[in-house]
Write a protein that holds these residues in place. Sequence first.
Motif, mmCIF file in Angstrom:
data_model
loop_
_atom_site.group_PDB
_atom_site.id
_atom_site.type_symbol
_atom_site.label_atom_id
_atom_site.label_comp_id
_atom_site.label_asym_id
_atom_site.label_seq_id
_atom_site.Cartn_x
_atom_site.Cartn_y
_atom_site.Cartn_z
ATOM 1 N N LEU A 52 -7.473 -6.227 -4.681
ATOM 2 C CA LEU A 52 -6.345 -5.384 -4.278
ATOM 3 C C LEU A 52 -6.605 -4.734 -2.924
ATOM 4 C CD1 LEU A 52 -3.613 -4.145 -4.836
ATOM 5 C CD2 LEU A 52 -4.735 -2.347 -6.161
ATOM 6 N N LEU A 96 -0.826 6.332 -7.276
ATOM 7 C CA LEU A 96 -1.721 5.521 -8.087
ATOM 8 C C LEU A 96 -2.981 5.161 -7.302
ATOM 9 C CD1 LEU A 96 0.909 3.073 -9.637
ATOM 10 C CD2 LEU A 96 -0.164 5.047 -10.755
ATOM 11 N N ARG A 124 0.839 -1.203 0.000
ATOM 12 C CA ARG A 124 0.000 0.000 0.000
ATOM 13 C C ARG A 124 0.873 1.252 0.000
ATOM 14 N NH1 ARG A 124 -5.215 1.571 3.827
ATOM 15 N NH2 ARG A 124 -5.465 3.677 2.991
ATOM 16 N N TYR A 148 5.079 -1.281 -10.392
ATOM 17 C CA TYR A 148 5.533 -0.119 -9.631
ATOM 18 C C TYR A 148 6.975 0.286 -9.970
ATOM 19 C CZ TYR A 148 1.428 -1.013 -6.671
ATOM 20 O OH TYR A 148 0.147 -1.202 -6.202
ATOM 21 N N LEU A 192 3.287 -7.151 -9.362
ATOM 22 C CA LEU A 192 2.873 -5.849 -8.841
ATOM 23 C C LEU A 192 4.076 -4.918 -8.686
ATOM 24 C CD1 LEU A 192 0.261 -4.476 -7.962
ATOM 25 C CD2 LEU A 192 0.649 -5.322 -5.639
ATOM 26 N N VAL A 211 -4.544 0.545 -10.508
ATOM 27 C CA VAL A 211 -3.643 -0.604 -10.351
ATOM 28 C C VAL A 211 -4.391 -1.901 -10.603
ATOM 29 C CG1 VAL A 211 -2.228 -1.900 -8.706
ATOM 30 C CG2 VAL A 211 -2.099 0.604 -8.777
ATOM 31 N N GLU A 245 -4.231 -5.196 0.419
ATOM 32 C CA GLU A 245 -3.622 -4.053 1.109
ATOM 33 C C GLU A 245 -4.109 -3.903 2.543
ATOM 34 O OE1 GLU A 245 -2.480 -1.101 -2.618
ATOM 35 O OE2 GLU A 245 -4.071 -0.499 -1.220
ATOM 36 N N VAL A 285 -6.301 2.725 -6.392
ATOM 37 C CA VAL A 285 -6.573 1.288 -6.334
ATOM 38 C C VAL A 285 -7.200 0.824 -7.646
ATOM 39 C CG1 VAL A 285 -7.936 -0.506 -5.197
ATOM 40 C CG2 VAL A 285 -6.810 1.251 -3.824
ATOM 41 N N ARG A 338 2.221 1.899 -3.498
ATOM 42 C CA ARG A 338 1.197 2.450 -4.404
ATOM 43 C C ARG A 338 0.903 3.903 -4.077
ATOM 44 N NH1 ARG A 338 -3.774 3.495 -3.793
ATOM 45 N NH2 ARG A 338 -4.050 2.240 -1.902
ATOM 46 N N ASP A 339 0.738 4.195 -2.770
ATOM 47 C CA ASP A 339 0.471 5.572 -2.360
ATOM 48 C C ASP A 339 1.623 6.494 -2.755
ATOM 49 O OD1 ASP A 339 -1.991 4.979 -1.283
ATOM 50 O OD2 ASP A 339 -1.274 4.819 0.784
#
Length: 303
Positions: free
Chosen positions: A53, A37, A29, A75, A71, A42, A57, A39, A32-33
Amino acid sequence: MSDASDRSVVPAGDVGPKIAKANVAQRLRALRDGLGLSVAAVAKDMDWSVSKLTRIEKGEVSIQPLEVRALLGLYSISDEHVVAELSRLARTSRSRQWYSRHRLTGAFADFVAYENEAAEIQVWQLLFVPGLLQTREYSRAITARTLRTDPNDEQVKARVDLRVDRQQALFERQRGENPPHITAVIDESVLRRPTGGREVMARQLDHLLTLAEDPDRFSLGVTPLELEHHSGMGGSFELLKFSGNTHGDVMFVEAAAGLDFLLSDPETIGRHNALFKDLLDYGRTGDRALQMIRAIRDEMRAG
């Protein structure tokens, strides 16, 4: 792209499946943050549902190592150290444990999993002897009273079997390296209540005294009935602490009607850590606690 922060991964060999799953969830998480991006974006790129997802997370479900690598590729994480460690954590998170056969759900399922990996367990109990310290016969009696049913009821048997399995898992871990330590503070009223009959209760007190013979693994405290500075009247709880920086403290509160709570926010944890210290500071601990337990045990048998 990767940076130095990508290296803040807990080695998989240092944790069990529950902590591994929590660490994978938190790290994925954060990545991604950090990239800004959503949820939904992604999930679309991974050809997953948003629900999948989101649950990964939140640590509600585990993720396969191959999915972790895919994943991280999305990223643009190219640091093989990070990729390898997160993949190993994902593999660890999917290992089957003894409690799987009990088919637990909700907060209690998470609690049992966390308890099974805790390095230190601190229990305050206002109503009955803590589950990890109960004899089987006391456990049957207190569970039957709680459920308001016969001690031979199948639901009682299932709960007692789980409690015994939790104990066995703890004892097995205590025979290994870095044994977990349990500190239990029990209200005097619990010790004086002849649950299951006076002899059953006397044997339960014998069991507590036997456990206390190993202070490296068990510490007992008692809050006397005459205690004026009593911080524990708000209710019982169990604090779980973990080795190193693998995970923050977790607190479990067992409520009525199965409405259990698992809490980890720093403010609540800090308040209850202070509360538990109060119980140790103002209650009886060490030899004074054991003397009180012996005296109550003798009274139980004499009565």
